[in-house]
Design an enzyme around this catalytic site. Structure first.
Site, mmCIF file in Angstrom:
data_model
loop_
_atom_site.group_PDB
_atom_site.id
_atom_site.type_symbol
_atom_site.label_atom_id
_atom_site.label_comp_id
_atom_site.label_asym_id
_atom_site.label_seq_id
_atom_site.Cartn_x
_atom_site.Cartn_y
_atom_site.Cartn_z
ATOM 1 N NE ARG A 55 7.541 -2.459 -1.890
ATOM 2 C CZ ARG A 55 7.182 -1.302 -1.639
ATOM 3 N NH1 ARG A 55 7.755 -0.521 -0.610
ATOM 4 N NH2 ARG A 55 6.033 -0.728 -2.107
ATOM 5 C CG ASN B 182 7.083 -1.170 -5.703
ATOM 6 O OD1 ASN B 182 8.423 -0.502 -5.761
ATOM 7 N ND2 ASN B 182 6.761 -2.308 -5.888
ATOM 8 N N PRO C 5 -1.750 2.498 -1.538
ATOM 9 C CG PRO C 5 -2.409 2.000 0.787
ATOM 10 C CD PRO C 5 -1.782 1.295 -0.489
ATOM 11 C CD GLU C 6 2.959 4.682 -4.658
ATOM 12 O OE1 GLU C 6 3.574 5.222 -4.815
ATOM 13 O OE2 GLU C 6 2.660 3.519 -5.439
ATOM 14 C CE LYS D 194 5.262 5.245 0.948
ATOM 15 N NZ LYS D 194 5.289 3.716 0.487
#
Ligand SMILES: [Zn+2]
Length: 262
Positions: free
Chosen positions: A250, A169, A2-3, A51
């Site tokens: 990340r 990411n 989910p971006e 987001k």
């Protein structure tokens, strides 16, 4: 993943299912909102900010309220017809159910669920930088915010939602590949920050309206990214093995030849 684009698409799903409808029932399966009842509230608007999802509700004689949720890594909203089987995810992941006469919206594995007066939305999203998919997208402001910390890596600066809202990411890794930037390059070492944020915006915006995320132009499985998720596979441009490493909290992917360490 989910971006910004996924969240934007999810806002459209809720818009189609709920906007203009009056809720006939609600079920919150999170302790803090367990006694909340939205029966009688009308869904005025479904919006996204970076987001974050914002469902704006109105009711005569009451101040408008906003139901906020965040998908993080696993969250999803699904819309069903009344009586239709809920097939989205296992039932134990359901956090919110919103019912109208013609639809049911089910929120799975959501985070940061809260209900606030719409006038107080800034307490939830006021810290965010310009929204890549917002009407007020402002690359100059994003660059100004990123530039405030010259020593941070460009990868972490792009992920910081206070700089610009909506990059995750996947788009981070792909933007850096397409700009030839080593992920650990400090902000001070990036010659064209404007071009970098504008490319990130373009990649996210190009995936609005579909659920498959691509940065290569191909929607075929295995062909949708240049470096993201492609550890040890050959770079699509130069054939060098793509690398993967931890960066902060990340993971990052890069081509050591196309994105050389300065
Ligand atoms: Zn390469």
């Amino acid at each position: 993943m989910p971006e910004g684009d996924t969240v934007w698409n999810t806002a459209r799903v809720l818009e189609k299912a709920l906007t203009g409808e009056t809720l006939t029932g609600s079920d919150f399966r999170v302790p803090r909102l367990a006694t909340t009842d939205l029966n009688g509230w009308t869904v005025a608007e479904s919006a996204s900010r970076g987001k974050h999802l914002l469902l704006r509700l109105t009711r005569d004689g009451r101040p408008p309220h906003t139901l906020h949720s965040h998908l993080r890594m696993e969250g999803a909203w699904r819309a069903y017809a009344p009586g239709e089987r809920w097939t989205g995810r296992p039932a134990h992941l359901i956090r919110v159910v919103l019912r109208t006469a013609r639809s049911v919206a089910v929120g799975y594995h959501l985070h940061e669920i809260s209900l606030v007066p719409t006038a107080d939305e800034d307490s939830l999203v006021g810290h965010l930088g310009p929204d890549l998919l917002g009407a007020d997208w402002d690359p100059a402001e994003a660059v100004r915010r990123i530039s405030a910390d010259q020593s941070t890596s460009i990868a972490e600066a792009l992920l910081d939602q206070r700089n610009l809202a909506g990059v995750g990411n996947l788009y981070k890794a792909e933007t850096l590949f397409l700009r030839g930037l080593w992920p650990w390059t400090p902000v001070s070492g990036v010659a064209d920050l404007t071009g970098t944020v504008e490319l990130a915006q373009k990649l996210v915006a190009s995936n609005r309206g579909r659920w498959t995320q691509t940065t290569t132009g191909s929607l075929r499985k295995g062909e949708t990214s240049y470096v993201y998720g492609r550890r040890a596979q050959p770079c699509r441009r130069c054939g060098t093995a793509i690398r993967k490493a931890d960066q902060g909290e990340r993971i990052t992917y890069w081509c050591p030849r196309c994105q050389p360490e300065p």
